[in-house]
Design a protein around this motif. Structure first.
Motif, PDB file in Angstrom:
ATOM      1  N   ILE A   3       9.306 -11.933  31.488  1.00 36.98           N
ATOM      2  CA  ILE A   3       9.960 -10.680  31.111  1.00 36.98           C
ATOM      3  C   ILE A   3       8.973  -9.556  31.406  1.00 36.98           C
ATOM      4  CG2 ILE A   3      10.776  -9.286  29.155  1.00 36.98           C
ATOM      5  CD1 ILE A   3      12.783 -11.388  29.757  1.00 36.98           C
ATOM      6  N   GLU A   4       9.443  -8.540  32.109  1.00 37.03           N
ATOM      7  CA  GLU A   4       8.558  -7.432  32.431  1.00 37.03           C
ATOM      8  C   GLU A   4       8.761  -6.276  31.464  1.00 37.03           C
ATOM      9  OE1 GLU A   4       7.299  -5.814  36.487  1.00 37.03           O
ATOM     10  OE2 GLU A   4       8.841  -4.402  35.825  1.00 37.03           O
ATOM     11  N   TRP A   5       7.638  -5.796  30.933  1.00 38.67           N
ATOM     12  CA  TRP A   5       7.611  -4.579  30.125  1.00 38.67           C
ATOM     13  C   TRP A   5       7.188  -3.430  31.033  1.00 38.67           C
ATOM     14  CZ3 TRP A   5       9.021  -3.609  25.208  1.00 38.67           C
ATOM     15  CH2 TRP A   5       9.157  -4.678  24.326  1.00 38.67           C
ATOM     16  N   LYS A   6       7.901  -2.322  30.958  1.00 36.56           N
ATOM     17  CA  LYS A   6       7.457  -1.088  31.582  1.00 36.56           C
ATOM     18  C   LYS A   6       6.890  -0.226  30.465  1.00 36.56           C
ATOM     19  CE  LYS A   6      10.500  -0.832  35.527  1.00 36.56           C
ATOM     20  NZ  LYS A   6      11.469  -0.017  36.259  1.00 36.56           N
ATOM     21  N   LEU A   7       5.674   0.244  30.652  1.00 33.93           N
ATOM     22  CA  LEU A   7       5.009   1.061  29.636  1.00 33.93           C
ATOM     23  C   LEU A   7       4.885   2.485  30.149  1.00 33.93           C
ATOM     24  CD1 LEU A   7       2.168  -1.451  28.737  1.00 33.93           C
ATOM     25  CD2 LEU A   7       4.417  -1.245  27.689  1.00 33.93           C
ATOM     26  N   PHE A   8       5.050   3.443  29.249  1.00 41.28           N
ATOM     27  CA  PHE A   8       5.038   4.846  29.646  1.00 41.28           C
ATOM     28  C   PHE A   8       3.989   5.633  28.881  1.00 41.28           C
ATOM     29  CE2 PHE A   8       9.066   3.160  30.889  1.00 41.28           C
ATOM     30  CZ  PHE A   8       9.309   3.758  32.105  1.00 41.28           C
ATOM     31  N   ARG A  14      -3.361   3.000  27.734  1.00 40.36           N
ATOM     32  CA  ARG A  14      -4.107   2.093  26.852  1.00 40.36           C
ATOM     33  C   ARG A  14      -4.274   0.701  27.466  1.00 40.36           C
ATOM     34  NH1 ARG A  14      -3.722   3.709  20.849  1.00 40.36           N
ATOM     35  NH2 ARG A  14      -3.072   5.867  20.995  1.00 40.36           N
ATOM     36  N   THR A  15      -3.256   0.227  28.182  1.00 40.24           N
ATOM     37  CA  THR A  15      -3.340  -1.107  28.778  1.00 40.24           C
ATOM     38  C   THR A  15      -3.937  -1.066  30.179  1.00 40.24           C
ATOM     39  OG1 THR A  15      -1.135  -0.989  29.754  1.00 40.24           O
ATOM     40  CG2 THR A  15      -1.308  -1.925  27.528  1.00 40.24           C
ATOM     41  N   GLY A  16      -3.937   0.128  30.792  1.00 40.41           N
ATOM     42  CA  GLY A  16      -4.417   0.243  32.157  1.00 40.41           C
ATOM     43  C   GLY A  16      -3.384  -0.195  33.180  1.00 40.41           C
ATOM     44  N   ASP A  17      -2.141  -0.364  32.745  1.00 41.09           N
ATOM     45  CA  ASP A  17      -1.087  -0.819  33.650  1.00 41.09           C
ATOM     46  C   ASP A  17       0.263  -0.324  33.162  1.00 41.09           C
ATOM     47  OD1 ASP A  17       0.279  -2.116  35.679  1.00 41.09           O
ATOM     48  OD2 ASP A  17      -0.741  -4.028  35.352  1.00 41.09           O
ATOM     49  N   GLU A  45      -1.105  -2.147  19.284  1.00 40.11           N
ATOM     50  CA  GLU A  45      -0.524  -2.461  17.976  1.00 40.11           C
ATOM     51  C   GLU A  45      -0.438  -1.253  17.046  1.00 40.11           C
ATOM     52  OE1 GLU A  45      -1.476  -5.833  14.778  1.00 40.11           O
ATOM     53  OE2 GLU A  45      -1.420  -6.515  16.869  1.00 40.11           O
ATOM     54  N   GLY A  46      -1.541  -0.539  16.849  1.00 36.52           N
ATOM     55  CA  GLY A  46      -1.553   0.593  15.934  1.00 36.52           C
ATOM     56  C   GLY A  46      -0.685   1.744  16.396  1.00 36.52           C
ATOM     57  N   ARG A  47      -0.443   1.828  17.688  1.00 36.98           N
ATOM     58  CA  ARG A  47       0.378   2.907  18.259  1.00 36.98           C
ATOM     59  C   ARG A  47       1.864   2.577  18.171  1.00 36.98           C
ATOM     60  NH1 ARG A  47       2.245   7.208  19.254  1.00 36.98           N
ATOM     61  NH2 ARG A  47       2.155   8.324  21.230  1.00 36.98           N
ATOM     62  N   VAL A  48       2.192   1.287  18.195  1.00 33.86           N
ATOM     63  CA  VAL A  48       3.585   0.854  18.288  1.00 33.86           C
ATOM     64  C   VAL A  48       4.155   0.428  16.935  1.00 33.86           C
ATOM     65  CG1 VAL A  48       5.054  -0.941  19.305  1.00 33.86           C
ATOM     66  CG2 VAL A  48       3.323   0.182  20.704  1.00 33.86           C
ATOM     67  N   LEU A  49       3.333  -0.224  16.114  1.00 31.45           N
ATOM     68  CA  LEU A  49       3.816  -0.750  14.838  1.00 31.45           C
ATOM     69  C   LEU A  49       3.500   0.190  13.684  1.00 31.45           C
ATOM     70  CD1 LEU A  49       2.794  -4.504  15.178  1.00 31.45           C
ATOM     71  CD2 LEU A  49       5.001  -3.444  15.709  1.00 31.45           C
ATOM     72  N   ASP A  50       4.311   0.092  12.626  1.00 31.92           N
ATOM     73  CA  ASP A  50       4.094   0.921  11.439  1.00 31.92           C
ATOM     74  C   ASP A  50       2.845   0.474  10.677  1.00 31.92           C
ATOM     75  OD1 ASP A  50       4.851  -1.384  10.075  1.00 31.92           O
ATOM     76  OD2 ASP A  50       6.810  -0.614   9.490  1.00 31.92           O
ATOM     77  N   ALA A  86      11.409  -1.722  28.251  1.00 27.66           N
ATOM     78  CA  ALA A  86      10.588  -0.526  28.382  1.00 27.66           C
ATOM     79  C   ALA A  86      10.164  -0.062  27.007  1.00 27.66           C
ATOM     80  CB  ALA A  86      11.377   0.566  29.095  1.00 27.66           C
ATOM     81  N   LEU A  87       8.946   0.449  26.936  1.00 24.83           N
ATOM     82  CA  LEU A  87       8.369   0.913  25.675  1.00 24.83           C
ATOM     83  C   LEU A  87       7.968   2.367  25.860  1.00 24.83           C
ATOM     84  CD1 LEU A  87       7.634  -0.345  22.918  1.00 24.83           C
ATOM     85  CD2 LEU A  87       5.420  -0.919  23.867  1.00 24.83           C
ATOM     86  N   PHE A  88       8.613   3.247  25.070  1.00 22.97           N
ATOM     87  CA  PHE A  88       8.377   4.680  25.169  1.00 22.97           C
ATOM     88  C   PHE A  88       7.773   5.234  23.903  1.00 22.97           C
ATOM     89  CE2 PHE A  88      11.785   4.199  28.256  1.00 22.97           C
ATOM     90  CZ  PHE A  88      11.468   5.116  29.232  1.00 22.97           C
ATOM     91  N   PRO A  89       6.677   5.977  24.038  1.00 24.46           N
ATOM     92  CA  PRO A  89       6.146   6.711  22.884  1.00 24.46           C
ATOM     93  C   PRO A  89       6.966   7.982  22.694  1.00 24.46           C
ATOM     94  CG  PRO A  89       4.817   7.177  24.789  1.00 24.46           C
ATOM     95  CD  PRO A  89       5.868   6.174  25.222  1.00 24.46           C
TER      96      PRO A  89
END
Length: 94
Positions: A3-8, A14-17, A45-50, A86-89
């Motif tokens: 499964i591919e995650w697209k990060l924005f 943070r991941t470098g990718d 983790e700290g950026r995505v989870l509560d 996809a994961l969006f901040p």
């Protein structure tokens, strides 16, 4: 199945990718794929989870094939072969 995650934005920084692939099995959920992503990239983790670390921060959006999972079954949404996540901040304009 991969499964591919697209990060924005800063998540990709943070991941470098911008693209991260994780392994998932039939019947796995978006939450399982998120756990796999965070296991490989603990810096998210700290950026995505509560604060409790057991749910998404309210301003973080997870999309499965372009649809926000909050409109489906949230992190319990089941994955299918070929899904793209996809994961969006939060985004601010100016």
């Amino acid at each position: 199945m991969p499964i591919e995650w697209k990060l924005f934005a800063d998540l990709a920084e943070r991941t470098g990718d911008k693209h991260v692939t994780v392994d998932a099995a039939a019947g796995d959920t978006v939450g399982d794929a998120l756990d796999a992503l965070l296991a490989e990239h603990a810096e998210l983790e700290g950026r995505v989870l509560d604060e409790e670390g057991d749910d998404l921060r309210s301003q973080i959006n997870v999309l499965r094939n372009g649809t926000n999972v909050r409109e489906e079954e949230g992190l319990e949404t089941e994955l299918e072969e070929g899904d793209e996540l996809a994961l969006f901040p939060p985004v601010s304009g100016g």
